[in-house]
Design a protein around this motif. Structure first.
Motif, mmCIF file in Angstrom:
data_model
loop_
_atom_site.group_PDB
_atom_site.id
_atom_site.type_symbol
_atom_site.label_atom_id
_atom_site.label_comp_id
_atom_site.label_asym_id
_atom_site.label_seq_id
_atom_site.Cartn_x
_atom_site.Cartn_y
_atom_site.Cartn_z
ATOM 1 N N THR A 1 114.732 -81.086 -24.401
ATOM 2 C CA THR A 1 115.992 -80.683 -24.404
ATOM 3 C C THR A 1 116.391 -80.128 -25.542
ATOM 4 O O THR A 1 116.425 -80.378 -26.632
ATOM 5 N N GLY A 2 117.234 -79.080 -25.395
ATOM 6 C CA GLY A 2 117.889 -78.219 -26.499
ATOM 7 C C GLY A 2 119.540 -78.318 -26.095
ATOM 8 O O GLY A 2 119.812 -78.233 -24.778
ATOM 9 N N PHE A 3 120.124 -77.513 -26.732
ATOM 10 C CA PHE A 3 121.694 -77.138 -26.899
ATOM 11 C C PHE A 3 122.048 -75.901 -26.617
ATOM 12 O O PHE A 3 121.512 -74.920 -27.071
ATOM 13 N N GLU A 4 122.905 -75.641 -25.748
ATOM 14 C CA GLU A 4 123.538 -74.305 -25.480
ATOM 15 C C GLU A 4 124.236 -73.885 -26.989
ATOM 16 O O GLU A 4 124.535 -74.597 -27.827
ATOM 17 N N PRO A 5 124.698 -72.699 -27.253
ATOM 18 C CA PRO A 5 125.268 -72.156 -28.553
ATOM 19 C C PRO A 5 126.810 -73.076 -28.581
ATOM 20 O O PRO A 5 127.380 -73.297 -27.531
ATOM 21 N N PHE A 6 127.152 -73.203 -29.617
ATOM 22 C CA PHE A 6 128.647 -73.779 -29.920
ATOM 23 C C PHE A 6 129.124 -73.329 -31.261
ATOM 24 O O PHE A 6 128.467 -72.747 -32.137
ATOM 25 N N GLY A 7 130.333 -73.735 -31.175
ATOM 26 C CA GLY A 7 131.123 -73.052 -32.609
ATOM 27 C C GLY A 7 131.091 -71.734 -32.626
ATOM 28 O O GLY A 7 131.298 -71.099 -31.680
ATOM 29 N N ALA A 8 130.562 -71.184 -33.932
ATOM 30 C CA ALA A 8 130.796 -69.794 -34.007
ATOM 31 C C ALA A 8 129.314 -69.196 -33.832
ATOM 32 O O ALA A 8 129.411 -68.035 -34.067
ATOM 33 N N TRP B 1 117.759 -74.674 -28.412
ATOM 34 C CA TRP B 1 117.208 -74.418 -27.139
ATOM 35 C C TRP B 1 116.093 -73.328 -26.960
ATOM 36 O O TRP B 1 115.210 -73.780 -26.471
ATOM 37 N N GLN B 2 115.893 -72.448 -27.990
ATOM 38 C CA GLN B 2 114.964 -71.447 -27.940
ATOM 39 C C GLN B 2 113.685 -72.233 -28.457
ATOM 40 O O GLN B 2 112.451 -71.986 -28.222
ATOM 41 N N THR C 1 101.817 -81.636 -19.041
ATOM 42 C CA THR C 1 102.850 -81.469 -18.320
ATOM 43 C C THR C 1 104.244 -81.468 -18.942
ATOM 44 O O THR C 1 104.595 -82.278 -19.585
ATOM 45 N N ALA C 2 104.971 -80.181 -19.069
ATOM 46 C CA ALA C 2 106.158 -80.286 -19.895
ATOM 47 C C ALA C 2 107.262 -79.509 -19.179
ATOM 48 O O ALA C 2 107.106 -78.481 -18.540
ATOM 49 N N GLU C 3 108.555 -80.036 -19.097
ATOM 50 C CA GLU C 3 109.648 -79.401 -18.905
ATOM 51 C C GLU C 3 110.761 -79.082 -20.031
ATOM 52 O O GLU C 3 110.715 -79.870 -21.056
ATOM 53 N N ALA C 4 111.656 -78.205 -19.982
ATOM 54 C CA ALA C 4 112.590 -78.000 -20.892
ATOM 55 C C ALA C 4 113.743 -77.668 -20.255
ATOM 56 O O ALA C 4 113.878 -77.182 -19.370
ATOM 57 N N VAL C 5 114.845 -78.574 -20.633
ATOM 58 C CA VAL C 5 116.165 -78.407 -20.093
ATOM 59 C C VAL C 5 117.436 -78.113 -21.075
ATOM 60 O O VAL C 5 117.225 -78.443 -22.138
ATOM 61 N N GLU C 6 118.388 -76.988 -20.961
ATOM 62 C CA GLU C 6 119.331 -76.812 -21.715
ATOM 63 C C GLU C 6 120.521 -77.624 -21.441
ATOM 64 O O GLU C 6 120.995 -77.581 -20.327
ATOM 65 N N CYS D 1 114.708 -84.904 -27.563
ATOM 66 C CA CYS D 1 116.112 -84.082 -27.519
ATOM 67 C C CYS D 1 116.245 -83.125 -28.889
ATOM 68 O O CYS D 1 115.873 -83.903 -29.750
ATOM 69 N N ALA D 2 116.681 -82.199 -28.872
ATOM 70 C CA ALA D 2 116.954 -81.318 -29.995
ATOM 71 C C ALA D 2 118.312 -80.797 -30.047
ATOM 72 O O ALA D 2 118.641 -80.465 -29.143
ATOM 73 N N GLY D 3 118.508 -80.726 -31.280
ATOM 74 C CA GLY D 3 120.111 -79.944 -31.650
ATOM 75 C C GLY D 3 120.032 -79.353 -32.871
ATOM 76 O O GLY D 3 119.028 -79.599 -33.899
ATOM 77 N N LEU D 4 120.886 -78.537 -33.198
ATOM 78 C CA LEU D 4 121.139 -77.873 -34.466
ATOM 79 C C LEU D 4 121.990 -78.443 -35.551
ATOM 80 O O LEU D 4 122.951 -79.089 -35.056
#
Length: 213
Positions: free
Chosen positions: A5-12, A19-20, A35-40, A66-69
């Motif tokens: 999993t990754g996140f949608e953009p946030f802040g500025a 997510w990319q 077998t792998a899936e990715a979710v935003e 899970c990944a984040g910036l």
């Protein structure tokens, strides 16, 4: 089954490299036969956890990364500890700004990652990817998701899960920027390394990766 999993953009920021990177990591893993899936995930307290839990129920993964910036960090940060605290410096994407609230009311103060973070660190270093073990995932939506994931998996002895922070991607920064960054391809391969390590490692290794402060 590996869930990323990754996140949608946030802040500025107009993009979120987490997510990319997980989308690219999914393709790397699939080419290797996994077998792998990715979710935003939305960058929203509460909703992010709902999407995560729904995805776990849908895909029944054995490994969850899970990944984040974490803009300003120089390397991939394998998060070791999730704390039961929401304390937002800025509002989330729905304008929520919890201060000193528990992620899970009455839950434990903290959970440790279920990923083999030391083995993953070693494998990242062998691959030449800048990485570290981090002792704090902050108190924003990243930690919110990390803690909720660990709470969800608390009684699950089969599923491994945890969180990794990524820096800015080199592709998203302006040429004159001096902020630390990594190329998206390097981040993606790093996330794939972490997922492979979780699939193929039993007990974690002992490796010095602590912090003085």
């Amino acid at each position: 089954m590996i869930l990323l999993t990754g996140f949608e953009p946030f802040g500025a920021d107009s993009i979120n490299p987490s997510w990319q990177a997980v989308q690219l990591a999914r393709e790397i893993l699939r080419r290797e036969g996994y077998t792998a899936e990715a979710v935003e995930l939305p960058c929203v307290f509460g909703e992010s956890v709902d999407v995560l839990v729904e995805s776990i129920a849908r895909y029944q993964p054995n490994v969850i990364v899970c990944a984040g910036l974490a803009g300003g960090r120089e390397r991939l940060s394998l998060e070791r500890v999730a704390i039961n605290c929401d304390d937002a410096r800025i509002p989330d994407n729905k304008g929520q700004r919890p201060i000193d609230e528990e992620v899970v009311p009455g839950g434990p103060s903290a959970y440790f990652s279920k990923l083999p973070v030391k083995a993953a660190l070693r494998n990242l270093q062998v691959a030449g990817i800048k990485a570290e073990v981090s002792q704090s995932a902050g108190t924003y939506v990243c930690n919110h998701v990390f803690y909720a994931l660990m709470h969800h998996l608390a009684a699950d002895t089969e599923t491994r899960g945890g969180f990794v922070h990524v820096p800015y991607s080199a592709e998203q920064l302006q040429a004159e920027s001096t902020a630390p960054s990594l190329p998206l391809g390097v981040m993606a391969e790093g996330i794939a390394v972490i997922a492979r390590t979780a699939v193929g490692t039993g007990l974690d290794v002992k490796l010095s990766a602590g912090a003085i402060h």
